[in-house]
Scaffold this motif. Structure first.
Motif, short mmCIF file in Angstrom:
data_model
loop_
_atom_site.label_atom_id
_atom_site.label_comp_id
_atom_site.label_asym_id
_atom_site.label_seq_id
_atom_site.Cartn_x
_atom_site.Cartn_y
_atom_site.Cartn_z
N VAL A 89 1.92 10.64 -3.98
CA VAL A 89 2.26 10.63 -2.55
C VAL A 89 1.49 9.53 -1.81
N LEU A 90 0.20 9.43 -2.08
CA LEU A 90 -0.60 8.40 -1.42
C LEU A 90 -0.17 7.00 -1.85
N GLY A 91 0.19 6.84 -3.12
CA GLY A 91 0.69 5.55 -3.58
C GLY A 91 1.99 5.17 -2.89
N ALA A 92 2.87 6.16 -2.70
CA ALA A 92 4.11 5.90 -1.99
C ALA A 92 3.85 5.50 -0.54
N LEU A 93 2.94 6.20 0.12
CA LEU A 93 2.60 5.84 1.50
C LEU A 93 1.98 4.44 1.57
N ASN A 94 1.09 4.13 0.65
CA ASN A 94 0.48 2.80 0.64
C ASN A 94 1.51 1.72 0.40
N GLY A 95 2.39 1.95 -0.57
CA GLY A 95 3.43 0.96 -0.84
C GLY A 95 4.36 0.77 0.35
N TYR A 96 4.65 1.86 1.04
CA TYR A 96 5.50 1.81 2.23
C TYR A 96 4.84 1.00 3.34
#
Length: 293
Positions: A102-109
């Motif tokens: 989830v944090l990786g998705a937010l960071n990538g976003y």
């Protein structure tokens, strides 16, 4: 020019196919041979293994080694088997994988659709973190866990793997989201959608392939980790890999090789099942751009 004329089909003769398939079969058998030895010897009584012939099929089939490895094998002070340590690994892996994804998705976003001054530096530092050897962070991480009061616990292991895995998850999602048209985000903003609304309704529904890549990668690395588990856990929070090592290295009594083989297969089964269930999606996610950019 017709499509048939513009498309060339490369075919191989029977001889060439026979050679290729034979070589592949030899490599496959060579690769699977250790697994065969582990399986057949985990189903033998100990006396058959001690008599030699580890490659032979069992003369007397038994699942007693599996029962012993799971619930009665001597690991440490008490004969608890691998069951409590298996549960420790589950309690460690599931939250660590979920949170880091989830944090990786937010960071990538953020790094692709909400860029800010210095975003390339931030991404570079996260990328650099992927290549820091495990051994370098042991002492600083032990100090941080002590300050936080979670040293020698499952939450401490979750935190360690979360910190170490967030660089990889950010890399995957950042490169995947970089291919999304920026116009989608701008159009949503014009319609009044905010940061989390765009993320939840536009980005996440299309993130299945790369999420599978991230989950498989994180699950495999965290489940198979030994160094962090041995360094940051106490006896009650040891993961499966550490407990398996203690089982094999135990110096009390007779070496029960059939129990050791059964325990090793138990430790490998979760990652094997993950790849069997989601392996094809892993390849699709990589092809969708998770290592591009």
């Amino acid at each position: 020019m017709s499509s048939n004329a513009s498309t060339q089909v490369v075919s191989t003769g029977r001889g060439a196919r026979f050679v290729i398939y034979t070589i592949l079969l030899i490599f496959c058998l060579y690769y699977l041979l250790p697994l065969y030895v582990m399986v057949v010897n985990s189903l033998k009584p100990l006396r058959e293994i001690q008599a030699g012939g580890m490659m032979n099929l069992p003369q007397a089939w038994t699942i007693a080694p599996w029962k012993s490895a799971w619930s009665t094998a001597q690991i440490g002070v008490q004969a608890t088997g691998l069951k409590p340590y298996f549960m420790n690994s589950i309690q460690m892996v599931v939250p660590a994988v979920a949170i880091s994804t989830v944090l990786g998705a937010l960071n990538g976003y953020v790094l692709t659709k909400w860029q800010f001054r210095g975003h390339k530096i931030i991404f570079g530092l996260l990328l650099f973190a992927c290549f820091i050897p495990f051994q370098i962070v042991l002492i600083p991480m032990a100090r941080i866990l002590g300050i936080m009061g979670i040293a020698g616990s499952v939450p401490g292991l979750i935190f360690v793997h979360l910190v170490y895995g967030i660089g990889f998850s950010t890399l995957y999602f950042r490169n995947y989201y970089a291919q999304f048209p920026d116009e989608l985000v701008r159009a949503a903003q014009i319609d009044g959608a905010g940061f989390f609304t765009i993320f939840r309704r536009i980005m996440l529904p299309s993130s299945g392939p790369i999420a599978v890549v991230c989950i498989i990668w994180q699950f495999t690395n965290i489940w198979n980790d030994f160094l962090f588990g041995a360094s940051f856990s106490d006896f009650n929070s040891q993961p499966m890999t550490v407990a398996l090592n203690n089982l094999v290295q135990s110096s009390t009594g007779v070496k029960e090789y059939n129990v050791h083989f059964a325990g090793a297969i138990m430790a490998a089964l979760p990652t094997l099942l993950v790849y069997i269930v989601a392996g094809r999606y892993f390849v699709r996610g990589l092809m969708a751009g998770s290592v591009k950019g």
